[in-house]
Design a protein around this motif. Structure first.
Motif, PDB file in Angstrom:
ATOM      1  N   PHE A 343      42.702  17.006  55.313  1.00 54.28           N
ATOM      2  CA  PHE A 343      43.295  18.154  54.631  1.00 54.28           C
ATOM      3  C   PHE A 343      42.843  19.435  55.317  1.00 54.28           C
ATOM      4  N   ILE A 344      43.786  20.333  55.564  1.00 57.16           N
ATOM      5  CA  ILE A 344      43.504  21.588  56.258  1.00 57.16           C
ATOM      6  C   ILE A 344      44.050  22.736  55.420  1.00 57.16           C
ATOM      7  N   ASN A 345      43.146  23.602  54.947  1.00 63.70           N
ATOM      8  CA  ASN A 345      43.569  24.768  54.180  1.00 63.70           C
ATOM      9  C   ASN A 345      44.028  25.838  55.158  1.00 63.70           C
ATOM     10  N   THR A 346      45.320  26.101  55.178  1.00 63.31           N
ATOM     11  CA  THR A 346      45.892  27.022  56.163  1.00 63.31           C
ATOM     12  C   THR A 346      46.222  28.391  55.583  1.00 63.31           C
ATOM     13  N   ALA A 347      45.863  28.623  54.329  1.00 63.72           N
ATOM     14  CA  ALA A 347      46.231  29.888  53.687  1.00 63.72           C
ATOM     15  C   ALA A 347      45.701  31.090  54.459  1.00 63.72           C
ATOM     16  N   ARG A 348      44.547  30.956  55.095  1.00 65.97           N
ATOM     17  CA  ARG A 348      43.940  32.101  55.784  1.00 65.97           C
ATOM     18  C   ARG A 348      44.786  32.591  56.958  1.00 65.97           C
ATOM     19  N   TYR A 349      45.611  31.696  57.544  1.00 66.99           N
ATOM     20  CA  TYR A 349      46.455  32.121  58.654  1.00 66.99           C
ATOM     21  C   TYR A 349      47.496  33.146  58.208  1.00 66.99           C
ATOM     22  N   PHE A 350      47.800  33.150  56.915  1.00 73.60           N
ATOM     23  CA  PHE A 350      48.843  34.024  56.403  1.00 73.60           C
ATOM     24  C   PHE A 350      48.267  35.233  55.661  1.00 73.60           C
ATOM     25  N   GLU A 351      46.962  35.424  55.769  1.00 76.08           N
ATOM     26  CA  GLU A 351      46.283  36.480  55.025  1.00 76.08           C
ATOM     27  C   GLU A 351      46.862  37.865  55.320  1.00 76.08           C
ATOM     28  N   ASP A 352      47.317  38.080  56.537  1.00 73.34           N
ATOM     29  CA  ASP A 352      47.815  39.390  56.935  1.00 73.34           C
ATOM     30  C   ASP A 352      49.340  39.499  56.878  1.00 73.34           C
ATOM     31  N   TYR A 353      49.998  38.479  56.312  1.00 72.01           N
ATOM     32  CA  TYR A 353      51.454  38.456  56.310  1.00 72.01           C
ATOM     33  C   TYR A 353      51.989  38.243  54.895  1.00 72.01           C
ATOM     34  N   THR A 354      53.042  38.973  54.559  1.00 69.64           N
ATOM     35  CA  THR A 354      53.720  38.790  53.277  1.00 69.64           C
ATOM     36  C   THR A 354      55.015  38.042  53.542  1.00 69.64           C
ATOM     37  N   LEU A 355      55.081  36.804  53.063  1.00 71.11           N
ATOM     38  CA  LEU A 355      56.218  35.931  53.340  1.00 71.11           C
ATOM     39  C   LEU A 355      57.110  35.847  52.109  1.00 71.11           C
ATOM     40  N   SER A 356      58.364  36.114  52.293  1.00 78.33           N
ATOM     41  CA  SER A 356      59.294  36.234  51.172  1.00 78.33           C
ATOM     42  C   SER A 356      59.930  34.896  50.802  1.00 78.33           C
ATOM     43  N   LEU A 357      60.084  34.684  49.501  1.00 77.21           N
ATOM     44  CA  LEU A 357      60.825  33.543  48.961  1.00 77.21           C
ATOM     45  C   LEU A 357      61.995  34.022  48.111  1.00 77.21           C
ATOM     46  N   ALA A 358      62.361  35.298  48.278  1.00 79.78           N
ATOM     47  CA  ALA A 358      63.366  35.909  47.417  1.00 79.78           C
ATOM     48  C   ALA A 358      64.694  35.163  47.458  1.00 79.78           C
ATOM     49  N   ALA A 359      65.099  34.688  48.636  1.00 77.50           N
ATOM     50  CA  ALA A 359      66.392  34.032  48.760  1.00 77.50           C
ATOM     51  C   ALA A 359      66.416  32.664  48.090  1.00 77.50           C
ATOM     52  N   ARG A 360      65.259  32.027  48.001  1.00 75.05           N
ATOM     53  CA  ARG A 360      65.184  30.689  47.376  1.00 75.05           C
ATOM     54  C   ARG A 360      63.902  30.608  46.557  1.00 75.05           C
ATOM     55  N   PRO A 361      63.897  31.227  45.394  1.00 72.75           N
ATOM     56  CA  PRO A 361      62.683  31.297  44.572  1.00 72.75           C
ATOM     57  C   PRO A 361      62.188  29.954  44.062  1.00 72.75           C
ATOM     58  N   GLU A 362      63.012  28.919  44.172  1.00 71.28           N
ATOM     59  CA  GLU A 362      62.563  27.594  43.732  1.00 71.28           C
ATOM     60  C   GLU A 362      61.551  26.995  44.695  1.00 71.28           C
ATOM     61  N   LEU A 363      61.445  27.577  45.901  1.00 77.10           N
ATOM     62  CA  LEU A 363      60.484  27.078  46.877  1.00 77.10           C
ATOM     63  C   LEU A 363      59.117  27.720  46.662  1.00 77.10           C
ATOM     64  N   THR A 364      58.112  27.164  47.336  1.00 78.72           N
ATOM     65  CA  THR A 364      56.764  27.724  47.290  1.00 78.72           C
ATOM     66  C   THR A 364      56.359  28.133  48.704  1.00 78.72           C
ATOM     67  N   VAL A 365      55.294  28.897  48.796  1.00 81.91           N
ATOM     68  CA  VAL A 365      54.876  29.448  50.090  1.00 81.91           C
ATOM     69  C   VAL A 365      54.534  28.354  51.095  1.00 81.91           C
ATOM     70  N   GLU A 366      54.249  27.140  50.611  1.00 82.65           N
ATOM     71  CA  GLU A 366      53.902  26.044  51.519  1.00 82.65           C
ATOM     72  C   GLU A 366      55.022  25.733  52.516  1.00 82.65           C
ATOM     73  N   THR A 367      56.249  26.131  52.194  1.00 79.04           N
ATOM     74  CA  THR A 367      57.351  25.870  53.122  1.00 79.04           C
ATOM     75  C   THR A 367      57.112  26.541  54.468  1.00 79.04           C
ATOM     76  N   TYR A 368      56.350  27.631  54.474  1.00 83.43           N
ATOM     77  CA  TYR A 368      56.061  28.331  55.726  1.00 83.43           C
ATOM     78  C   TYR A 368      54.920  27.685  56.522  1.00 83.43           C
ATOM     79  N   PHE A 369      54.172  26.797  55.898  1.00 84.30           N
ATOM     80  CA  PHE A 369      52.958  26.296  56.546  1.00 84.30           C
ATOM     81  C   PHE A 369      53.244  25.519  57.826  1.00 84.30           C
TER      82      PHE A 369
END
Length: 606
Positions: A343-369
């Motif tokens: 298991f690899i916690n990758t949240a820190r890679y996105f610490e400086d970025y705001t990633l939008s889910l506005a177009a598909r709010p049913e998704l979670t931020v993990e889709t960007y991982f």
């Protein structure tokens, strides 16, 4: 400038992020208990004159003792792998315990608090202004404790007899410290955490005094029967002695004192990049704690169709998977010598970025991982990524073995989206979407099943630029759009059978795609339960029998069924095919579940 050494105490056996440079010295506390060589080759407190074996009760003070006895410096400091001094001129907001909170010890965090290599001169200049430095205190009244003494005696795992014993030792051996001790214990500002920086003569004097008291306490006290937290009593007493010594020095009126803010790092796990091993097929997922149950089914399908002569390594990119869930899924690998999971916690890679889910709010931020895969797995040749709403019906190694040449990524075309291009009434609106992306709609690919050609991908795409692009706007299909834009003209298109999604209307398909679709439908290699076709939500979902065939063999099948029946209230047991797979009539469990479900139906009819 002075020779300044700040010793950062790390827990032996754990891989934590480090501060590096000519000021910070990372030391493994309790290194005598290490089971083998440290992966980081970090110095331990178990060499020379040492009390490393006392780490369970002395805590970070075993590192202080080791530094005192074995290292020469002009200034000595002590902090922890998750608590550091701030050397910034800026005043930061603190929590009720006097700590500045940050999620990760990232490069950004290091720079923010002047903890990076470039700030060494700044650190030294600040320290040299003082003889004795402590960390910002904690106000015990905030947690309804009248003073420092009360704060100790009212802790559930600490005992008043122990602090009383320590105070008796001070009265007997060091009566000159009694006024400072009484004054400090009656106050409400607690200089805790055993964090300090002192000039050499003060450090030598402090250690001589403190360890004499603690060793005497150890001789007088029987810690047998203390639990894990209570065994740390001597470390807790050392925290209180630091404040006593600080008050005593203040009474001398001849030293320069500094109080620096402290930074608390919430996630300290070191980001170790996976190392590739020969004959291994790496498969990566990106999930949250809830979706692990369904990922477990994908893994089971891979296990059952695997080549016993190959090795398979699973990696889970996440930000919130709990230790309990990790322990659960690891049971799935019992007795399987050619499979592993990490298991690899990758949240820190996105610490400086705001990633939008506005177009598909049913998704979670993990889709960007999945976007970090080429960076995290940079030592690999190729890596497979799978969505967790899939099942594999063949050996996944066949996908890994594709010759990708110089293509950056391999994926299947999104022929369902292309069919929609001709199906929807407002074709101009659909056309604008692809024009906006700069992509021919015929070459738009799905991101649910991917093979990354790591070296080629990293050769042509910068990691920071990739994340900057991902955060630059509200993408209709998030990471999938990003990868399509970046990898345009550099895609190896896989047969549709490798990412097969069921369509209910193929009349709009162009002839060539219709033929490929029908071929994949006859012999799918990976079934993708995309959109609403989730078998754990809709029991009649196409190809759901494959999902349940594997799900029933995972540690999470009970969780999946419970969610479906009681929370989603889907008619799982009304489906005879699914019912007979999950709960055979000749099994005690099957009969019990059928009886429970009959009661459930009676209740909901009322």
């Amino acid at each position: 400038m002075s020779d300044i050494k700040i010793f950062v105490c790390h827990t032996a056996g754990k891989q934590s992020e480090t501060l590096d440079g000519t000021v910070f010295y990372n030391i493994r506390g309790g290194a005598v208990f290490d089971k083998g060589k440290s992966e980081t080759d970090m110095t331990g407190d178990n060499t020379g004159d040492t009390i490393s074996e006392k780490n369970a009760s002395f805590c970070e003070l075993t590192v202080a003792y080791w530094a005192w006895k074995n290292i020469h410096a002009d200034y000595y400091g002590l902090c922890h792998y998750r608590r550091f001094f701030s050397f910034s001129d800026k005043k930061f907001d603190e929590d009720i315990y006097g700590s500045i909170i940050r999620a990760y010890l990232s490069e950004k965090t290091k720079q923010e608090f002047n903890l990076d290599e470039k700030s060494v001169d700044t650190i030294k200049e600040k320290i040299e202004q003082y003889d004795f430095i402590v960390a910002s205190p904690f106000n015990t009244r905030v947690v309804h404790k009248a003073n420092i003494y009360k704060q100790y005696t009212e802790m559930p795992y600490l005992f008043s007899k122990d602090i009383d014993c320590m105070m008796d030792i001070v009265r007997e051996k060091y009566p000159q410290f009694v006024p400072a001790m009484n004054k400090y214990f009656a106050t409400h500002l607690f200089y805790h955490c055993n964090m300090f920086i002192m000039k050499r003569e003060l450090f030598n004097d402090y250690c001589t005094w403190m360890f004499d008291i603690l060793f005497e306490f150890e001789r007088r006290t029987d810690l047998t029967g203390y639990n894990r937290d209570s065994l740390r009593t001597i470390g807790h007493l050392g925290e209180r002695l630091l404040g006593v010594y600080y008050f005593y020095l203040q009474e001398q009126k001849k030293y320069r004192f500094g109080i620096f803010q402290k930074v608390l790092i919430q996630n300290t796990e070191r980001m170790l990049k996976p190392v590739y091993y020969e004959n291994t097929v790496p498969v990566v997922f990106a999930v949250n704690d809830w979706f692990i149950a369904y990922m477990s089914t994908v893994i089971q399908s891979i296990i059952e169709n695997a080549n016993p002569k190959r090795n398979y390594s699973f990696f889970v990119l996440h930000q919130n998977v709990t230790p309990f869930t990790i322990d659960q899924i690891k049971r799935q690998f019992a007795g399987l010598s050619n499979f592993s999971i990490n298991f690899i916690n990758t949240a820190r890679y996105f610490e400086d970025y705001t990633l939008s889910l506005a177009a598909r709010p049913e998704l979670t931020v993990e889709t960007y991982f999945r976007l970090v895969i080429p960076y995290v797995f940079s030592s690999y040749e190729k890596v497979i990524y799978l969505d967790s709403d899939t099942v594999c019906l063949t050996d996944i190694a066949e996908l890994y073995d594709y010759d990708m040449g110089e293509k950056w990524i391999a994926a299947a075309k999104d022929i369902l989206a292309w069919a929609d291009y001709y199906k929807i009434p407002d074709i101009k609106q659909r056309k604008k979407r692809y024009e906006k992306l700069g992509i021919d709609q015929e070459n738009y690919f799905l991101a649910g099943v991917l093979v990354f050609n790591i070296k080629q991908f990293n050769k042509n795409i910068n990691f920071q630029e990739l994340l900057t692009l991902a955060a630059s706007r509200d993408w209709d299909y998030q990471d999938q759009d990003v990868l399509n834009v970046l990898c345009k003209d550099n895609v190896l298109f896989l047969p549709l059978a490798w990412d097969f999604e069921k369509s209910y209307d193929i009349s709009y398909f162009p002839a060539a795609f219709r033929e490929e679709y029908l071929k994949a439908e006859r012999n799918p290699k990976i079934i993708h339960y995309a959109a609403g076709n989730k078998p754990w939500i809709w029991a009649e979902a196409p190809y759901s029998e494959y999902f349940w065939r594997y799900a029933v063999k995972t540690p999470f099948w009970g969780t999946i069924i419970t969610r479906m029946i009681w929370w989603l209230k889907a008619p799982t047991l009304n489906n005879k095919r699914i019912r007979d797979i999950l709960f055979p009539r000749d099994s005690p469990l099957g009969n019990a579940v059928r009886k429970m479900y009959k009661m459930y139906k009676l209740l909901i009819r009322r």
